[in-house]
Motif scaffolding. Structure first.
Motif, PDB file in Angstrom:
ATOM      1  N   ALA A  16       0.831  -1.207   0.000  1.00  0.00           N
ATOM      2  CA  ALA A  16       0.000   0.000   0.000  1.00  0.00           C
ATOM      3  C   ALA A  16       0.865   1.257   0.000  1.00  0.00           C
ATOM      4  O   ALA A  16       0.509   2.266  -0.620  1.00  0.00           O
ATOM      5  CB  ALA A  16      -0.925  -0.006   1.220  1.00  0.00           C
ATOM      6  N   ILE A  17       2.008   1.208   0.669  1.00  0.00           N
ATOM      7  CA  ILE A  17       2.910   2.366   0.684  1.00  0.00           C
ATOM      8  C   ILE A  17       3.440   2.647  -0.720  1.00  0.00           C
ATOM      9  O   ILE A  17       3.468   3.801  -1.182  1.00  0.00           O
ATOM     10  CB  ILE A  17       4.068   2.131   1.672  1.00  0.00           C
ATOM     11  N   VAL A  18       3.875   1.598  -1.411  1.00  0.00           N
ATOM     12  CA  VAL A  18       4.415   1.787  -2.763  1.00  0.00           C
ATOM     13  C   VAL A  18       3.314   2.233  -3.721  1.00  0.00           C
ATOM     14  O   VAL A  18       3.537   3.106  -4.581  1.00  0.00           O
ATOM     15  CB  VAL A  18       5.096   0.497  -3.250  1.00  0.00           C
ATOM     16  N   ARG A  19       2.130   1.659  -3.594  1.00  0.00           N
ATOM     17  CA  ARG A  19       1.020   2.086  -4.452  1.00  0.00           C
ATOM     18  C   ARG A  19       0.710   3.571  -4.232  1.00  0.00           C
ATOM     19  O   ARG A  19       0.400   4.295  -5.178  1.00  0.00           O
ATOM     20  CB  ARG A  19      -0.201   1.233  -4.169  1.00  0.00           C
ATOM     21  N   LYS A  20       0.797   4.021  -2.986  1.00  0.00           N
ATOM     22  CA  LYS A  20       0.570   5.436  -2.698  1.00  0.00           C
ATOM     23  C   LYS A  20       1.623   6.297  -3.379  1.00  0.00           C
ATOM     24  O   LYS A  20       1.307   7.357  -3.945  1.00  0.00           O
ATOM     25  CB  LYS A  20       0.607   5.653  -1.178  1.00  0.00           C
ATOM     26  N   GLU A  21       2.881   5.879  -3.357  1.00  0.00           N
ATOM     27  CA  GLU A  21       3.933   6.645  -4.036  1.00  0.00           C
ATOM     28  C   GLU A  21       3.701   6.684  -5.538  1.00  0.00           C
ATOM     29  O   GLU A  21       3.909   7.718  -6.188  1.00  0.00           O
ATOM     30  CB  GLU A  21       5.306   6.049  -3.728  1.00  0.00           C
TER      31      GLU A  21
END
Length: 247
Positions: free
Chosen positions: A85-90
């Motif tokens: 989810a962190i990478v998708r947000k970036e």
């Protein structure tokens, strides 16, 4: 680079009786001279007349922090945050880097392979690592993901600050290894010079509340090889430019 200072040899005063006893011992177990001690040398200060400056000519991003909005941290426990989810947000926050036709569009496309979690199958998000890098007694998150197409890897470090997910370090490069040591993240990258590699180290700074780039070195990686005799060439290609990641 000036020579490293050499510690001068210590002089020990011995009583006359002790000296006589040592002399009587002959060569076995006796004192032997270690040869001349190199003279300690101090650094030479160059161009003392240079005018003082108050700011750097180039911005290299010494302090790189960012609050990751929209990602909750249940109970301030970073292990409960989904790395994918962190990478998708970036990715969604940077369409110029990950959108259609952008440099890393393949990373965005391959995120559909991350349903099983980071480090599984073809997911570009690598296995996450948890360690207390800030010294507050709680785990922090070191996260990596591939920048596709290409051979770059992105490394991020996250901590929890005031109940918020905070990014405290970011770097992208072609990497041959990543290590955690104490309060530091160490990244090794190949060099254009055969037999050498770059070693970059980020260390947590409690004043800046960020991981600061504290060491940037070029180190040997293997035995010295005989340099082949160069062959004449009608033209010399210009040297390759430094990596856009900041070296």
């Amino acid at each position: 680079m000036p020579p490293r200072p050499v510690r001068a040899a210590a002089t020990v005063a011995l009583p006359l009786a002790a000296l006589a006893a040592l002399t009587a011992c002959g060569d076995t177990g006796g004192l032997r001279g270690a040869g001349p001690t190199p003279t300690a040398m101090s650094p030479d200060k160059l161009w003392p007349g240079l005018p003082p400056v108050s700011s750097p000519a180039f911005v290299v991003g010494e302090v790189n922090t960012e609050v990751i909005k929209g990602i909750a941290v249940p109970g301030d426990n970073i292990r409960k945050v989904d790395p994918v989810a962190i990478v998708r947000k970036e990715i969604t926050s940077n369409p110029g880097d990950y959108g259609s036709g952008s440099p890393y569009h393949e990373t965005s496309r391959r995120m559909t392979d991350c349903d099983e979690g980071a480090g599984k199958g073809r997911c570009p998000v690598l296995q996450p690592y948890y360690r207390d890098l800030t010294g507050d007694g709680r785990d922090d998150l070191t996260l990596g993901f591939r920048q596709l197409p290409g051979k770059l890897t992105a490394v991020r470090v996250y901590t929890v600050d005031k109940h918020r997910l905070m990014q405290v370090m970011a770097w992208e490069d072609a990497m041959s290894g990543v290590e955690l040591a104490g309060r530091s993240v160490i990244i090794r990258s190949p060099s254009e010079v055969a037999g050498y590699e770059y070693r970059l180290q980020w260390t947590w700074d409690p004043q800046q509340k960020a991981m600061l780039l504290t060491h940037d070195e070029m180190l040997r990686t293997g035995p010295r090889k005989k340099t082949p005799t160069p062959t004449p060439s009608p033209s010399v290609s210009p040297s390759s430019s430094l990596s856009a990641s900041g070296r």
